[in-house]
Write an enzyme that holds these catalytic residues in place. Structure first.
Site, short mmCIF file in Angstrom:
data_model
loop_
_atom_site.label_atom_id
_atom_site.label_comp_id
_atom_site.label_asym_id
_atom_site.label_seq_id
_atom_site.Cartn_x
_atom_site.Cartn_y
_atom_site.Cartn_z
N GLU A 207 0.82 -1.21 0.00
CA GLU A 207 0.00 0.00 0.00
C GLU A 207 0.85 1.25 0.00
O GLU A 207 0.53 2.23 -0.67
CB GLU A 207 -0.93 0.01 1.22
N GLU A 208 1.95 1.22 0.74
CA GLU A 208 2.77 2.42 0.92
C GLU A 208 3.50 2.86 -0.34
O GLU A 208 4.07 3.94 -0.39
CB GLU A 208 3.77 2.22 2.06
#
Length: 350
Positions: A207-208
Site C-alpha cells: 500500500e505504501e
C-alpha cells in the site's frame, strides 16, 4: 472492551515493508483462519479470507495493509556501512538518531544505528543546522565489513526499531499505519454476530508504494462494496487544530468523506454515520486533503464499486511515535462489526 494488547504488540513490532510482507502474512493467516471459511494468498502477497454469507448477497471487501514504511539495502560500502533505498514516504526529520532492524535473507534480525552522513555538532559549524536528506542516511551495524558482507545482502530490508507502549489512554509505537487497521479488521470479525453479505477480509500488500496489493485483490474479488481501514491524521496538537485538525484523538471512529485518492460513496458514508448515531458509537467526520487508502485503488476496478474508508485517528504519522487512542480503536471495531452485520441491506444505487 479492553484492547488485546498481545495481538496489537505482535502486529506493531513485527517488521514488514512493501514487497516483503512475509512475517505479517504469517500472522494474517493464523488470525484469519478460524474467523473465515477459506484463506488464500494472491500473487502480490495479499492474504484474502472469505467468510461466506447468503447466496446472491453482495460481496464486501474489507482491506487493511500489512506493510509499513521502511528501506531496503542498496549498497554496502568498504567499511560495512549500509546505504538505503526508501520504501514509502519518509520525513528525514523523523529519521535522525533512530535505531533500526535489518531483516536478512537468512531470517536474522540485526540491530543498528540509523545516522545521516554528517559531522557531529562539535565540529559541524553551520552544517549542523541543515536538515539531512533521506538519501544521506546509512546504517551502522557495529560489525566488521567482512561480517556485514557475510550476513547482509543488497535487497535485505530495514525497519525502525521501536516497541509498542501504553501512554495514558493511548498506544504509541511505529507502524500503527496500518497495523492498527489490521487489528480493527481482525477484532471486528471476532465481534461480528452474523453476516448475510459475503465478506472478503484482505490483509493487503504494497500500500505504501501505490495501493498495489489492494488493486490486484480487488480486480480478482470484484467486490460490490469496498471498506478500507487505515489511519488518518490527528492534528489536535500544537501547530494544528481548527479547520486543519482533520481528526482528533478521543473523538471516536473517523468516517471518511474524502481524501486524495477517493470521494467516498455518499450513501455508504450515510450508512456508516446512521449506524454510529443509532448505536451511539463515538464518531467524527473526516476530510483529508492529501494522501490515500486502499479504497481509492479498488474503487475504480471492474467498472467501479461503492467505497469508503473507516479511519483510526493517529498523531505523528510516519514516525516512530504514531499514537492512537484506545477508545477510538474500539469505536472503529464496533462500527465495522455492526456495518458488516447489515451490509446486505445497503442500497447504494445512484
Amino acid at each position: 472492551m479492553p484492547v488485546d494488547e498481545k495481538l496489537l504488540r505482535r502486529l506493531v513490532e513485527t517488521p514488514s515493508v512493501p514487497g516483503r510482507e512475509e512475517k505479517q502474512r504469517e500472522i494474517a493467516r493464523e488470525v484469519l483462519a478460524p474467523l473465515s471459511d477459506r484463506v488464500k494468498t494472491d500473487a502480490l502477497g495479499s492474504v484474502i479470507a472469505t467468510k461466506k454469507g447468503r447466496d446472491g448477497a453482495p460481496k464486501v471487501m474489507v482491506a487493511a495493509h500489512m506493510d509499513e514504511i521502511g528501506f531496503i539495502v542498496k549498497y554496502i560500502d568498504e567499511k560495512g556501512f549500509l546505504r538505503l533505498q526508501t520504501l514509502g514516504g519518509h520525513d528525514p526529520a523523523n529519521m535522525v538518531s533512530q535505531r533500526v532492524i535489518v531483516t536478512t535473507s537468512k531470517g536474522e534480525s540485526l540491530r543498528g544505528a540509523l545516522q545521516p552522513a554528517r559531522k557531529p555538532p562539535h565540529v559541524a559549524g553551520d552544517e549542523a543546522n541543515k536538515m539531512p536528506k533521506a538519501q544521506e542516511f546509512f546504517v551502522d551495524l557495529g560489525l566488521s565489513a567482512d561480517e556485514v558482507k557475510d550476513r547482509v545482502r543488497v535487497g535485505d530490508y530495514v525497519t525502525m526499531d521501536r516497541t509498542l507502549e501504553k501512554v495514558g489512554e493511548n498506544y504509541i509505537g511505529k507502524a500503527m499505519d496500518d497495523r492498527i487497521g489490521l487489528f480493527v479488521m481482525y477484532e471486528a470479525l471476532k465481534a461480528m454476530e452474523s453476516n448475510e453479505a459475503n465478506i472478503y477480509a484482505v490483509a493487503t500488500s504494497q500500500e505504501e508504494v501505490g495501493l498495489r496489493g489492494a488493486v490486484a485483490s480487488g480486480s480478482s474479488i470484484k467486490p460490490d462494496i469496498v471498506v478500507a481501514l487505515d489511519i488518518t491524521l490527528a492534528l489536535d496538537v500544537p501547530g494544528g487544530g481548527g479547520q486543519d485538525e482533520i481528526s482528533k484523538l478521543g473523538g471516536g471512529a473517523a468516517i471518511k468523506i474524502m481524501d486524495g485518492s477517493l470521494i467516498c460513496h455518499p450513501k455508504l458514508v450515510e450508512h456508516f454515520r446512521s449506524i454510529a448515531e443509532r448505536e451511539e458509537i463515538p464518531h467524527q467526520m473526516e476530510i483529508l486533503p492529501r494522501g490515500g487508502t486502499d479504497a481509492g485503488g479498488v474503487q475504480r476496478q471492474n467498472g467501479g464499486a461503492p467505497s469508503i474508508t473507516l479511519s483510526i485517528p493517529c498523531r505523528y504519522v510516519h514516525s516512530v511515535n504514531e499514537m492512537v487512542n484506545a477508545e477510538d480503536v474500539q469505536a472503529c471495531i464496533t462500527l465495522l462489526a455492526k456495518y458488516l452485520e447489515e451490509a446486505h441491506t445497503g442500497d447504494y444505487a445512484l
